[in-house]
Design a protein around this motif. Structure first.
Motif, PDB file in Angstrom:
ATOM      1  N   ASN A  97       0.852  -1.185  -0.073  1.00 37.25           N
ATOM      2  CA  ASN A  97      -0.049  -0.092  -0.029  1.00 37.25           C
ATOM      3  C   ASN A  97       0.778   1.115   0.040  1.00 37.25           C
ATOM      4  N   ARG A 175      -2.459   8.539  -2.108  1.00 40.09           N
ATOM      5  CA  ARG A 175      -1.735   7.251  -2.258  1.00 40.09           C
ATOM      6  C   ARG A 175      -2.896   6.269  -2.394  1.00 40.09           C
ATOM      7  N   TYR A 176      -2.581   5.090  -2.893  1.00 41.11           N
ATOM      8  CA  TYR A 176      -3.307   4.049  -3.660  1.00 41.11           C
ATOM      9  C   TYR A 176      -2.877   2.796  -2.844  1.00 41.11           C
ATOM     10  N   THR A 177      -4.188   1.941  -2.257  1.00 37.73           N
ATOM     11  CA  THR A 177      -3.791   0.532  -1.796  1.00 37.73           C
ATOM     12  C   THR A 177      -3.430  -0.115  -3.076  1.00 37.73           C
ATOM     13  N   ASP A 178      -3.163  -1.461  -2.599  1.00 34.59           N
ATOM     14  CA  ASP A 178      -2.701  -2.569  -3.613  1.00 34.59           C
ATOM     15  C   ASP A 178      -3.776  -3.141  -4.273  1.00 34.59           C
ATOM     16  N   LYS A 179      -5.028  -3.189  -3.708  1.00 34.51           N
ATOM     17  CA  LYS A 179      -6.128  -3.413  -4.266  1.00 34.51           C
ATOM     18  C   LYS A 179      -6.693  -2.296  -5.269  1.00 34.51           C
ATOM     19  N   GLU A 180      -6.426  -1.295  -5.088  1.00 38.88           N
ATOM     20  CA  GLU A 180      -6.920  -0.224  -6.080  1.00 38.88           C
ATOM     21  C   GLU A 180      -5.985  -0.082  -7.136  1.00 38.88           C
TER      22      GLU A 180
END
Length: 218
Positions: A97, A175-180
């Motif tokens: 993340n 910021r972006y999560t891994d899922k995003e």
């Protein structure tokens, strides 16, 4: 990339080179799509994904950390790519993340920092209208960069915009999560973020570069 963090050496990398090549192929596909979409509002003619993507090799010549590879993939969107010499859009892809879109004033030259402070002193409202807009603050809640603890030379401590004047860097991040990052609409999300931060980039590019060119033409 997470395995590379734990095995950051040339021997492991060469054995697992195919994994990096596959990740880079996906990155090129992503950058190609972003370039295509952003060409609608940025001058990106003749700019290729190759121009934009940063090398994974670290420059360790003057570093105590001798790990040969970065733990992330990254690219910058600007005219001509990562070496545009202008304020562009930086995209950082890292597991855990840690991915983000960022743009703004980062490690400016003394001359450009002086221009920024002069503009804040003269007309801070133009900048504040951009970075304090609701849509901007909602998408870019995080302002990174070095801030002076003292007052910059030539400005009073009670200046109404002293907080902006103390900034040596003003770089905004989303910021972006891994899922995003793995979602099918990630390109849409990146382009939307770039459109939101574009007025700030335009403000800085005019201040640092375009204003001088315009004066020369006049």
């Amino acid at each position: 990339m997470s395995d590379l963090v734990e095995n950051n050496n040339r021997e492991w990398f060469q054995v697992n080179r195919s994994r990096y090549d596959a990740a880079k192929t996906e990155l090129i596909r992503l950058v190609d799509q972003v370039l295509l979409r952003m060409s609608a509002f940025e001058p990106l003619a003749n700019t290729s994904s190759k121009d934009c993507i940063f090398r994974i090799n670290r420059d360790i010549r003057f570093s105590k950390d001798k790990k040969p590879y970065k733990s992330n993939l990254a690219f910058a969107i600007g005219p001509g790519g990562r070496h545009s010499g202008r304020i562009d859009y930086y995209v950082h892809i890292q597991p855990g993340n840690q991915s983000f879109l960022g743009a703004g004033m980062w490690q400016p030259t003394p001359a450009n920092l002086a221009k920024f402070r002069q503009e804040v002193d003269y007309n801070a409202q133009e900048l504040k209208d951009i970075i304090e807009a609701d849509a901007f603050k909602a998408y870019f809640p995080e302002a990174a960069g070095e801030v002076m603890k003292t007052t910059p030379k030539g400005y009073p401590a009670d200046h109404p915009e002293i907080e902006l004047l103390r900034r040596k860097e003003l770089f905004f991040m989303h910021r972006y999560t891994d899922k995003e990052v793995l979602k099918a609409n990630f390109v849409d999300e990146l382009v939307r973020g770039c459109q939101i931060v574009k007025p700030y980039c335009d403000f800085l590019n005019y201040l640092f570069y375009d204003e001088k060119e315009e004066s020369v033409e006049l």
